[in-house]
Design a protein around this motif. Structure first.
Motif, PDB file in Angstrom:
ATOM      1  N   TRP A  68     -24.647 -11.752  12.465  1.00  0.00           N
ATOM      2  CA  TRP A  68     -23.308 -11.215  12.225  1.00  0.00           C
ATOM      3  C   TRP A  68     -22.570 -10.997  13.541  1.00  0.00           C
ATOM      4  N   ASP A  69     -23.291 -10.542  14.554  1.00  0.00           N
ATOM      5  CA  ASP A  69     -22.671 -10.278  15.843  1.00  0.00           C
ATOM      6  C   ASP A  69     -22.048 -11.541  16.436  1.00  0.00           C
ATOM      7  N   MET A  70     -22.732 -12.670  16.307  1.00  0.00           N
ATOM      8  CA  MET A  70     -22.220 -13.929  16.849  1.00  0.00           C
ATOM      9  C   MET A  70     -20.957 -14.402  16.120  1.00  0.00           C
ATOM     10  N   LEU A  71     -20.797 -13.985  14.862  1.00  0.00           N
ATOM     11  CA  LEU A  71     -19.662 -14.430  14.050  1.00  0.00           C
ATOM     12  C   LEU A  71     -18.558 -13.377  13.927  1.00  0.00           C
ATOM     13  N   TYR A  72     -18.772 -12.214  14.511  1.00  0.00           N
ATOM     14  CA  TYR A  72     -17.907 -11.065  14.253  1.00  0.00           C
ATOM     15  C   TYR A  72     -16.449 -11.296  14.654  1.00  0.00           C
ATOM     16  N   ILE A  73     -16.192 -11.882  15.780  1.00  0.00           N
ATOM     17  CA  ILE A  73     -14.795 -12.115  16.203  1.00  0.00           C
ATOM     18  C   ILE A  73     -14.073 -12.983  15.184  1.00  0.00           C
ATOM     19  N   ASP A  74     -14.721 -14.045  14.711  1.00  0.00           N
ATOM     20  CA  ASP A  74     -14.104 -14.901  13.690  1.00  0.00           C
ATOM     21  C   ASP A  74     -14.016 -14.191  12.339  1.00  0.00           C
ATOM     22  N   TYR A  75     -15.021 -13.379  12.006  1.00  0.00           N
ATOM     23  CA  TYR A  75     -15.005 -12.622  10.758  1.00  0.00           C
ATOM     24  C   TYR A  75     -13.781 -11.703  10.704  1.00  0.00           C
ATOM     25  N   GLN A  76     -13.471 -11.055  11.812  1.00  0.00           N
ATOM     26  CA  GLN A  76     -12.335 -10.133  11.854  1.00  0.00           C
ATOM     27  C   GLN A  76     -10.998 -10.833  11.611  1.00  0.00           C
ATOM     28  N   LYS A  77     -10.954 -12.130  11.760  1.00  0.00           N
ATOM     29  CA  LYS A  77      -9.721 -12.897  11.566  1.00  0.00           C
ATOM     30  C   LYS A  77      -9.554 -13.407  10.133  1.00  0.00           C
ATOM     31  N   LEU A  78     -10.601 -13.311   9.308  1.00  0.00           N
ATOM     32  CA  LEU A  78     -10.533 -13.807   7.936  1.00  0.00           C
ATOM     33  C   LEU A  78      -9.566 -12.975   7.105  1.00  0.00           C
ATOM     34  N   ARG A  79      -8.890 -13.625   6.174  1.00  0.00           N
ATOM     35  CA  ARG A  79      -8.037 -12.932   5.211  1.00  0.00           C
ATOM     36  C   ARG A  79      -8.847 -12.720   3.942  1.00  0.00           C
ATOM     37  N   PHE A  80      -8.717 -11.532   3.343  1.00  0.00           N
ATOM     38  CA  PHE A  80      -9.457 -11.197   2.133  1.00  0.00           C
ATOM     39  C   PHE A  80      -8.525 -10.790   0.998  1.00  0.00           C
ATOM     40  N   ASP A  81      -7.312 -11.318   1.004  1.00  0.00           N
ATOM     41  CA  ASP A  81      -6.371 -11.022  -0.061  1.00  0.00           C
ATOM     42  C   ASP A  81      -6.973 -11.436  -1.406  1.00  0.00           C
ATOM     43  N   ASP A  82      -6.858 -10.558  -2.394  1.00  0.00           N
ATOM     44  CA  ASP A  82      -7.359 -10.802  -3.756  1.00  0.00           C
ATOM     45  C   ASP A  82      -8.872 -10.978  -3.818  1.00  0.00           C
ATOM     46  N   VAL A  83      -9.603 -10.479  -2.824  1.00  0.00           N
ATOM     47  CA  VAL A  83     -11.063 -10.555  -2.820  1.00  0.00           C
ATOM     48  C   VAL A  83     -11.621  -9.159  -3.076  1.00  0.00           C
ATOM     49  N   ILE A  84     -12.588  -9.084  -3.972  1.00  0.00           N
ATOM     50  CA  ILE A  84     -13.309  -7.841  -4.249  1.00  0.00           C
ATOM     51  C   ILE A  84     -14.620  -7.912  -3.483  1.00  0.00           C
TER      52      ILE A  84
END
Length: 170
Positions: A68-84
């Motif tokens: 998760w740490d290696m992907l965290y910067i990209d994860y923070q950029k994801l949009r989660f609109d309409d996602v539960i």
């Protein structure tokens, strides 16, 4: 029933074990759960789901697990609109009481900030810790598991939490 993507990272296999139990319990309610080891799948499959479960142990002193740490910067950029989304974490509340379950806070907060609807908050009752970035009032932002100190309670907590969240998925 809902199609759910579960994304988890595990170093000592405790989060892997928890993800298997959670997947089994959610499927008992009739949902389809696709499970992804984030270290192998990366972030790309997350965009294919409107229902997600994310799991991560808190590592070292309040840090994300390596995958998760290696992907965290990209994860923070994801949009989660309409996602539960529902979150779970594994940690050691006695040995690391000042950052117990921090990984859940580190992953759930960007999820909510980027449009996601969080479900599955979990009471702090029955836990002994000092601080956590996964706290909101008297609740964790997801299921808290401690296989080091409360192993015998983990199975029951998973059953109760999955029963709580399963009806939230569309």
């Amino acid at each position: 029933m809902a199609k759910i993507g579960m994304f988890w990272g595990s170093t000592t296999e405790m989060t892997s074990l928890a993800s298997e139990e959670i997947q089994s319990e959610i499927q008992n309610f009739g949902h389809k759960v696709d499970s992804f080891d984030i270290g192998k799948s990366g972030l790309e499959p997350i965009g294919e789901y409107k229902n997600i479960i994310i799991g991560c142990p808190t590592w070292n002193v309040g840090e994300l697990q390596d995958d998760w740490d290696m992907l965290y910067i990209d994860y923070q950029k994801l949009r989660f609109d309409d996602v539960i989304g529902a979150f779970f974490g594994v940690g050691d509340q006695m040995g690391y009481s000042c950052n117990y379950l921090d990984a859940v806070g580190l992953l759930s907060r960007p999820f909510m900030e980027n449009g996601g609807k969080l479900v599955g908050k979990w009471s702090t009752e029955g836990y002994e810790f000092d601080e956590s970035v996964a706290l909101e009032g008297n609740e964790f932002l997801g299921l808290a598991l401690d296989y080091d100190n409360q192993d015998t309670e983990s199975e029951e907590r998973i059953k109760k939490w999955t029963a709580l969240i399963q009806s939230e998925f569309k």
